[in-house]
Design an enzyme around this catalytic site. Structure first.
Site, PDB file in Angstrom:
ATOM      1  N   CYS A 173      36.736 -11.368   3.366  1.00  0.00           N
ATOM      2  CA  CYS A 173      36.392 -10.006   3.534  1.00  0.00           C
ATOM      3  C   CYS A 173      37.581  -9.388   4.528  1.00  0.00           C
ATOM      4  O   CYS A 173      37.985  -8.297   4.479  1.00  0.00           O
ATOM      5  CB  CYS A 173      35.033  -9.601   3.854  1.00  0.00           C
ATOM      6  SG  CYS A 173      34.635 -10.595   5.575  1.00  0.00           S
ATOM      7  N   HIS A 195      30.606  -9.273   8.251  1.00  0.00           N
ATOM      8  CA  HIS A 195      31.364  -8.545   7.045  1.00  0.00           C
ATOM      9  C   HIS A 195      32.416  -7.623   7.457  1.00  0.00           C
ATOM     10  O   HIS A 195      31.903  -6.718   8.371  1.00  0.00           O
ATOM     11  CB  HIS A 195      30.183  -8.195   6.033  1.00  0.00           C
ATOM     12  CG  HIS A 195      31.014  -7.839   4.689  1.00  0.00           C
ATOM     13  ND1 HIS A 195      32.068  -8.831   3.909  1.00  0.00           N
ATOM     14  CD2 HIS A 195      30.965  -6.471   4.202  1.00  0.00           C
ATOM     15  CE1 HIS A 195      32.439  -7.586   2.930  1.00  0.00           C
ATOM     16  NE2 HIS A 195      31.907  -6.436   3.029  1.00  0.00           N
ATOM     17  N   ASP A 231      35.198  -0.556   0.704  1.00  0.00           N
ATOM     18  CA  ASP A 231      35.127  -1.977   0.690  1.00  0.00           C
ATOM     19  C   ASP A 231      35.662  -2.629  -0.510  1.00  0.00           C
ATOM     20  O   ASP A 231      35.186  -2.540  -1.490  1.00  0.00           O
ATOM     21  CB  ASP A 231      33.470  -2.383   0.862  1.00  0.00           C
ATOM     22  CG  ASP A 231      33.347  -4.060   1.142  1.00  0.00           C
ATOM     23  OD1 ASP A 231      34.328  -4.535   1.300  1.00  0.00           O
ATOM     24  OD2 ASP A 231      32.308  -4.170   1.555  1.00  0.00           O
TER      25      ASP A 231
END
Length: 742
Positions: free
Chosen positions: A311, A370, A393
């Site tokens: 991530c 995250h 994202d």
């Protein structure tokens, strides 16, 4: 003889005729009219250095023209004669994309005029200097971003025109312009979120947050070309190139394309994800120090996904691309981040009676942390009030309109629970707001609820502070204070919108909005008694205290506490137990017990992941009531620290000596050590060194000479990797002065 006489007579007649014409012109005060030569272009100067400086793109180089939309730029045209505005007509043509059309916004035709025309493309405010012409070209705030060709048509009457190519230029979003959808009205913020080419990604655990220095490098010479190459490899471009180009004026569209293209789940995206532990076919996500090497490798290999990312790598690379294109962008870390795949706003975790955290078949999980992006923009597709920061994202978790991507989701909409607003707002809302229900499992069946946590998810939401190396907590941007009436009210509003009629279909969902678990007859806490370091035994103590409760209000209680330690994975899961212990306690009112626990190094030596996280769990059975209690402690083992020193003044082109030292504070050797240095403006690419083995207790010292390339604030990032520890990282902020005049 006759021919010569005739010729002489004709010459004499011509001379006398010219003399008479001269007399007429003189007597009548007339000027003799000479035919005007056709206007011809001799050369063009796009004035790249001057324009790039004015458009805040000088860091990308001064050799080619890179400008921002909704702002004029000046070019200089050199002709064979002076330009006459009443006789000479000049038309400019700007084109981008594979089949430019005015209807699609990929072709613009505009006349040279003295005054600017509306808000469209225009060429105006011209100044004539002898045989040269300075012209101001203006691009509208709705212009398509990309690489343009510029041509000029010169007309002198209806039948005579010539076309001249003038060159190419790149057009970007303009956050300095109030007319642009990415306008950010603060020079301080623009310096941080557009011009800053380094920063930090925050990793680790909510109680052990680590700043991870990262080289964004958005102004490195070839990065702008790679960014447009990313757009040209998207599925949208491959399906319909002309339509894709026509939508590149829309920042929301660009964001969604880039979010999908940073991962490679659907396309020839930049990065391939890997959440396992075998990185032998590529590079461990922990070993990247910046975006430039990743983007260059992707481009050099014709768009083959780079191995591997997780991530923080996905988000950091997207930050590079978006800042390069002109969109204010920052990297955001959410600690204890929920992945709520069934959109029920509840994440279930399971333990057995021996305190072992159990795997689950569900896709739901709680990541230790995250990382995503926020991009700043006006949202014309939403009702008023939802402009500003938007979540994007690029990590492939869920599909959105058929592709692995996420956002833009308005941060304001997330805070207010307006989960019906696009894009992917319910998913992001759950990442920061879901409730956690902890179950005790017996014989595969849920026996009782050990905890219902309404505030354990979405912790310490963090980004780099503006103009500082410090961390900024922005949790309040995403939600009201935990436990406040506003927070629970928003949660119930969001859950009703997300769940609808399904809300009554599951007994688990009855917990939504409730106040947590029933009171217990004791309070249990786990504490570390010394700093945890990899290579040493971990020393803890259990603190137990008797408290009043309804089920057993009087007398002592007897507890049987089973402890279990497991490797904690980045995705919130665990491995098989690496240590167990059982303790029997008797607790009475007014009594505090502190029970020592020791987790030997040999138990975890070869069993941790690169993150070096351990979860110690305890399940206590109350003999008098038959009920169970849960106590948890997550432990992060600290790696050794790097020291980086710079003694001299840094100056462009002048040798700068850097001293790097690393002491192995562990009780074991670090084998196969390698060191990588990176820093835009300081180093062209990377510098790598093999350091061999660093014996326990020993120090290694390295000296490196750098030759800074660019002036201004810079950051040197240093990564030391070994077989035992992948991420020993340090950084040094360095201000580079401009080269002194000779």
């Amino acid at each position: 003889m006759t021919k010569d006489l005739d010729d002489n007579l004709e010459d004499s007649f011509a001379r006398s005729q010219m003399a008479r014409e001269s007399v007429w012109v003189k007597e009548l005060g007339l000027k003799k009219i000479q035919p005007v030569a056709a206007l011809e272009l001799r050369s063009v100067d796009l004035q790249s250095a001057k324009n790039n400086q004015e458009h805040h793109t000088q860091e990308m180089g001064l050799q080619r023209l890179i400008v921002r939309r909704s702002q004029s730029f000046t070019i200089q045209l050199h002709f064979n004669r002076p330009f006459h505005s009443k006789k000479d007509s000049i038309t400019f043509v700007a084109e981008t994309g594979p089949a430019p059309k005015e209807l699609l916004g990929t072709r613009a035709t505009f006349l040279l005029t003295q005054d600017r025309q509306d808000k469209g493309w225009s060429a105006s405010d011209f100044t004539v200097h002898a045989n040269s012409l300075d012209v101001s070209l203006f691009t509208p705030p709705s212009a398509v971003i990309g690489s343009y060709s510029l041509k000029m048509e010169i007309s002198q009457g209806p039948s005579h025109s010539t076309t001249h190519p003038l060159g190419t230029f790149i057009l970007l979003f303009n956050p300095w312009s109030a007319e642009d959808d990415v306008y950010l009205p603060s020079e301080t913020l623009l310096q941080e979120y557009i011009m800053m080419d380094y920063g930090f990604v925050y990793k680790g655990h909510e109680r052990f947050i680590t700043p991870w220095p990262w080289n964004y490098g958005q102004f490195e010479e070839d990065i702008i070309d790679i960014c447009f190459e990313i757009l040209n490899k998207s599925l949208y471009f491959l399906k319909n190139p002309s339509k894709d180009y026509s939508q590149r004026n829309d920042v929301v569209y660009i964001c969604r394309v880039v979010s999908a293209m940073i991962n490679s789940n659907d396309d020839s995206g930049v990065l391939q994800g890997n959440w396992g532990e075998d990185y032998s076919r590529g590079v461990s996500p922990l070993e990247w120090t910046g975006s430039v090497a990743i983007l260059r490798q992707w481009a050099a290999r014709g768009g083959q996904p780079v191995k591997y990312g997780q991530c923080w790598v996905f988000a950091a690379v997207m930050c590079t691309v978006m800042r390069c294109l002109g969109v204010p962008t920052r990297v955001v870390s959410n600690f204890r981040s929920a992945h709520n795949s069934d959109a029920n706003l509840t994440i279930d975790t399971y333990y057995d009676q021996h305190a072992e955290m159990l795997p689950t078949q569900k896709r739901d999980k709680i990541w230790n942390f995250h990382v995503w992006n926020e991009c700043w923009m006006i949202r014309k597709d939403l009702p008023p009030g939802y402009n500003g920061w938007q979540v994007l994202d690029p990590t492939p978790q869920q599909t959105s309109s058929g592709l692995f991507r996420c956002g833009p989701a308005s941060v304001k909409a997330i805070r207010e629970g307006e989960v019906h607003l696009p894009y992917d707002t319910p998913f992001v809302y759950a990442e920061v707001n879901a409730d956690e229900v902890v179950w005790l499992l017996k014989d595969g069946q849920a026996q009782e609820i050990l905890a219902h946590n309404t505030s354990s998810i979405g912790k310490e939401i963090s980004t780099k502070m503006v103009g500082s190396d410090q961390r900024q907590n922005i949790t309040s941007s995403y939600k009201y204070p935990e436990g406040s009436p506003e927070e629970r009210s928003v949660f119930m509003k969001a859950s009703q919108k997300m769940l609808g009629v399904r809300r009554t279909s599951s007994p688990f969902l009855d917990l939504l909005g409730s106040g947590g678990a029933v009171g217990q007859p004791a309070q249990l806490q786990l504490h570390l008694t010394r700093k945890p370091e990899w290579g040493q035994d971990l020393l803890l103590k259990l603190h137990a205290r008797r408290v009043v409760d309804r089920a057993h209000p009087q007398g002592p209680i007897h507890l049987v506490v089973g402890f279990c330690a497991q490797t904690l994975l980045h995705n919130g899961g665990t491995r098989q137990p690496l240590w167990r212990q059982k303790v029997h306690l008797t607790l009475d009112f007014g009594e505090d017990i502190q029970w020592p626990l020791s987790l030997p190094y040999n138990n975890y030596r070869n069993k941790l992941t690169d993150e070096k996280l351990i979860r110690v769990s305890g399940i206590a059975k109350v003999e008098e009531t038959g009920r169970f209690m849960l106590v948890l402690k997550d432990i992060s083992l600290e790696p050794p620290h790097l020291s980086i020193e710079v003694s001299e003044r840094a100056e462009v082109g002048k040798a700068l000596r850097v001293h790097i030292s690393l002491t192995n504070t562990l009780s074991v050797a670090l084998s196969h050590c390698t060191m990588v240095l990176e820093g835009s403006g300081l180093i062209n690419g990377q510098i790598s060194n093999d350091l061999g083995t660093l014996v326990a207790g020993h120090t290694i010292e390295i000296e490196v000479d750098l030759y800074p390339i660019k002036a201004g604030p810079r950051q040197l990032q240093v990564l030391v990797s070994s077989n035992e520890i992948k991420e020993i990282k340090g950084y040094k902020d360095i201000f580079v002065a401009a080269a002194r005049a000779p």
